[in-house]
Design a protein around this motif. Structure first.
Motif, mmCIF file in Angstrom:
data_model
loop_
_atom_site.group_PDB
_atom_site.id
_atom_site.type_symbol
_atom_site.label_atom_id
_atom_site.label_comp_id
_atom_site.label_asym_id
_atom_site.label_seq_id
_atom_site.Cartn_x
_atom_site.Cartn_y
_atom_site.Cartn_z
ATOM 1 N N SER A 155 0.825 -1.221 0.000
ATOM 2 C CA SER A 155 0.000 0.000 0.000
ATOM 3 C C SER A 155 0.852 1.261 0.000
ATOM 4 C CB SER A 155 -0.936 0.009 1.215
ATOM 5 O OG SER A 155 -1.846 -1.075 1.158
ATOM 6 N N MET A 156 1.883 1.282 0.861
ATOM 7 C CA MET A 156 2.743 2.462 0.932
ATOM 8 C C MET A 156 3.503 2.651 -0.381
ATOM 9 S SD MET A 156 2.480 4.073 3.814
ATOM 10 C CE MET A 156 2.129 3.911 5.562
ATOM 11 N N LEU B 125 -5.104 2.556 3.799
ATOM 12 C CA LEU B 125 -4.404 3.482 4.692
ATOM 13 C C LEU B 125 -5.369 4.309 5.527
ATOM 14 C CD1 LEU B 125 -1.665 4.822 2.224
ATOM 15 C CD2 LEU B 125 -1.376 3.106 4.013
ATOM 16 N N LEU B 126 -6.582 4.452 5.038
ATOM 17 C CA LEU B 126 -7.582 5.283 5.718
ATOM 18 C C LEU B 126 -8.099 4.574 6.969
ATOM 19 C CD1 LEU B 126 -9.052 8.019 5.182
ATOM 20 C CD2 LEU B 126 -10.894 6.674 4.139
ATOM 21 N N ASN B 127 -8.207 5.327 8.056
ATOM 22 C CA ASN B 127 -8.751 4.758 9.290
ATOM 23 C C ASN B 127 -10.245 4.472 9.128
ATOM 24 O OD1 ASN B 127 -6.333 4.909 10.833
ATOM 25 N ND2 ASN B 127 -6.662 7.110 11.121
ATOM 26 N N PRO B 128 -10.733 3.368 9.682
ATOM 27 C CA PRO B 128 -12.168 3.040 9.573
ATOM 28 C C PRO B 128 -13.047 4.187 10.070
ATOM 29 C CG PRO B 128 -10.948 1.193 10.482
ATOM 30 C CD PRO B 128 -9.993 2.351 10.435
ATOM 31 N N GLY B 129 -14.025 4.545 9.269
ATOM 32 C CA GLY B 129 -14.954 5.605 9.656
ATOM 33 C C GLY B 129 -14.402 7.006 9.518
ATOM 34 N N ASN C 31 -13.271 10.512 7.864
ATOM 35 C CA ASN C 31 -13.719 11.356 6.749
ATOM 36 C C ASN C 31 -12.578 12.230 6.235
ATOM 37 O OD1 ASN C 31 -13.468 13.078 8.890
ATOM 38 N ND2 ASN C 31 -15.522 13.975 8.736
ATOM 39 N N GLU C 32 -11.338 11.741 6.401
ATOM 40 C CA GLU C 32 -10.149 12.455 5.940
ATOM 41 C C GLU C 32 -10.243 12.733 4.446
ATOM 42 O OE1 GLU C 32 -7.304 14.568 5.585
ATOM 43 O OE2 GLU C 32 -7.003 13.610 7.558
ATOM 44 N N GLU C 33 -10.054 13.990 4.048
ATOM 45 C CA GLU C 33 -10.165 14.394 2.647
ATOM 46 C C GLU C 33 -8.840 14.341 1.892
ATOM 47 O OE1 GLU C 33 -11.797 18.293 2.736
ATOM 48 O OE2 GLU C 33 -13.836 17.620 3.184
ATOM 49 N N ALA C 34 -7.730 14.293 2.628
ATOM 50 C CA ALA C 34 -6.409 14.345 2.002
ATOM 51 C C ALA C 34 -6.217 13.216 0.997
ATOM 52 C CB ALA C 34 -5.326 14.277 3.064
ATOM 53 N N LEU C 35 -5.586 13.538 -0.117
ATOM 54 C CA LEU C 35 -5.311 12.517 -1.127
ATOM 55 C C LEU C 35 -4.237 11.548 -0.640
ATOM 56 C CD1 LEU C 35 -5.553 11.315 -3.970
ATOM 57 C CD2 LEU C 35 -3.901 13.051 -4.751
ATOM 58 N N ASN D 101 -0.460 9.287 5.446
ATOM 59 C CA ASN D 101 0.687 8.655 6.095
ATOM 60 C C ASN D 101 0.259 7.368 6.796
ATOM 61 O OD1 ASN D 101 -0.596 9.443 8.479
ATOM 62 N ND2 ASN D 101 0.639 11.294 8.683
ATOM 63 N N HIS D 102 1.146 6.777 7.561
ATOM 64 C CA HIS D 102 0.837 5.495 8.203
ATOM 65 C C HIS D 102 -0.224 5.623 9.294
ATOM 66 C CE1 HIS D 102 3.732 7.298 10.953
ATOM 67 N NE2 HIS D 102 3.328 6.445 11.875
ATOM 68 N N LEU D 103 -0.514 6.870 9.720
ATOM 69 C CA LEU D 103 -1.547 7.104 10.725
ATOM 70 C C LEU D 103 -2.916 7.347 10.093
ATOM 71 C CD1 LEU D 103 0.437 9.488 13.131
ATOM 72 C CD2 LEU D 103 0.001 7.026 13.425
ATOM 73 N N GLY D 104 -2.951 7.378 8.768
ATOM 74 C CA GLY D 104 -4.211 7.617 8.085
ATOM 75 C C GLY D 104 -4.574 9.079 7.983
ATOM 76 N N THR D 105 -3.604 9.965 8.253
ATOM 77 C CA THR D 105 -3.849 11.403 8.145
ATOM 78 C C THR D 105 -2.970 11.973 7.018
ATOM 79 O OG1 THR D 105 -2.170 11.842 9.833
ATOM 80 C CG2 THR D 105 -4.451 11.636 10.575
ATOM 81 N N ARG D 106 -3.143 13.257 6.747
ATOM 82 C CA ARG D 106 -2.443 13.884 5.627
ATOM 83 C C ARG D 106 -0.926 13.765 5.769
ATOM 84 N NH1 ARG D 106 -4.266 17.506 1.896
ATOM 85 N NH2 ARG D 106 -6.171 17.871 3.126
ATOM 86 N N LEU D 107 -0.272 13.353 4.696
ATOM 87 C CA LEU D 107 1.181 13.278 4.659
ATOM 88 C C LEU D 107 1.754 14.687 4.697
ATOM 89 C CD1 LEU D 107 3.603 11.210 4.170
ATOM 90 C CD2 LEU D 107 3.493 11.967 1.792
ATOM 91 N N SER D 108 2.832 14.902 5.443
ATOM 92 C CA SER D 108 3.452 16.220 5.558
ATOM 93 C C SER D 108 4.533 16.415 4.496
ATOM 94 C CB SER D 108 4.092 16.384 6.947
ATOM 95 O OG SER D 108 5.194 15.490 7.084
#
Length: 300
Positions: free
Chosen positions: A130-131, A200-204, A206-210, A213-220
């Motif tokens: 996935s990564m 990569l997205l955390n269950p449930g 609603n993260e919009e970032a394309l 990262n490994h936490l399921g949030t926007r990559l910096s």
């Protein structure tokens, strides 16, 4: 105060107050010592004897010697800092370096990377993971669009219009622009969005970032830099996001792309930024001219 004593005081200030590194301190010492040697040749040994015309003469000497603008600018910065310190120490009544102007930095042709080497870079991620699939999609889009890193990581899923083959980017000054993504970018972005991103997205969430990262949030931005550094290291190269952006523009212009179109895709507000790509444009312009202008042929 003798200038040599002033230099010792200045070096103590750099070390004790500003906490500069030993390397930086050594650099300042070399630059100011060169200036003090110049003054001593003219009989100037005390701080109060130093006048603005001495600094102007030193600047002229460096130019006569053929010093680069970068070297001259660095030495002027060191001298300005030294003179400011002498004023604060009351060794001189006024700052003789106030009117001293540094030359403009030398404009260098942007470093570019060949298409073959970029292809090799794009092949490094393990797309079976996935990564790895995310990384391949990011690298493909970066080269396909010439985006800045800040623009790439700021993309949301809704910004990528796969069905139409372009993405919407919010650039400098809040200006939105539309950039084509090409078949390669479209293919790998689709594979990532449909396959790897849901993993990569955390269950449930609603993260919009394309790109996640490994936490399921926007990559910096820092996260992307680390990823690029890893893959560049695997092929034994030093590659930056900026060099990929330059290569995007260079390769387009080398192959006859319209300058204004490239300027628009890069998000440059003015034409001055495109001037650095003139070496790539000129051969094409000559080719077009010689092929099409009726007075360009040798038999006229």
């Amino acid at each position: 105060m003798e200038l040599k004593n002033g230099l010792r005081s200045y070096l103590e200030y750099l070390s004790d107050v500003r906490g500069v590194s030993r390397t930086t301190e050594k650099s300042y010492l070399g630059d100011i010592n060169d200036f003090l040697a110049f003054l001593e040749e003219r009989g100037v040994r005390h701080a109060m004897e130093m006048k603005p015309h001495h600094l102007t003469a030193y600047l002229s000497k460096m130019r006569t010697e053929g010093r680069s603008n970068a070297t001259i600018s660095r030495r002027i910065a060191a001298i300005r800092s030294f003179c400011k310190h002498l004023v604060l120490q009351r060794a001189i009544d006024y700052d003789p370096a106030l009117q001293l102007e540094a030359p403009k930095a030398d404009k260098k042709t942007p470093r570019t990377i060949s298409a073959a080497k970029l292809d090799k870079l794009l092949e490094q991620p393990d797309v079976g993971q996935s990564m790895g699939l995310r990384d391949r999609a990011m690298l493909e889009l970066l080269y396909a669009t010439g985006l800045r890193v800040s623009e790439l990581v700021a993309l949301n899923v809704a910004d990528v219009r796969l069905d139409m083959g372009f993405l919407l980017c919010l650039g400098a000054g809040g200006r939105e622009r539309m950039v084509p993504i090409g078949s390669g970018g479209r293919t790998w972005a689709a594979k990532y969005i449909q396959g790897a991103r849901p993993e990569l997205l955390n269950p449930g969430s609603n993260e919009e970032a394309l790109f996640l990262n490994h936490l399921g949030t926007r990559l910096s931005r820092q996260g992307f830099w680390k990823i690029l550094r890893k893959y560049a290291g695997q092929i034994g190269m030093e590659i930056t996001p900026h060099s990929i952006r330059h290569s995007f523009a260079w390769h387009l212009l080398e192959n006859g792309a319209d300058v204004r179109a490239v300027q628009e895709m890069l998000g440059h507000a003015g034409s001055a930024s495109v001037q650095q790509y003139l070496p790539a444009i000129k051969p094409k312009l000559m080719e077009v001219y010689e092929r099409n202008h009726p007075r360009a042929r040798a038999d006229n």
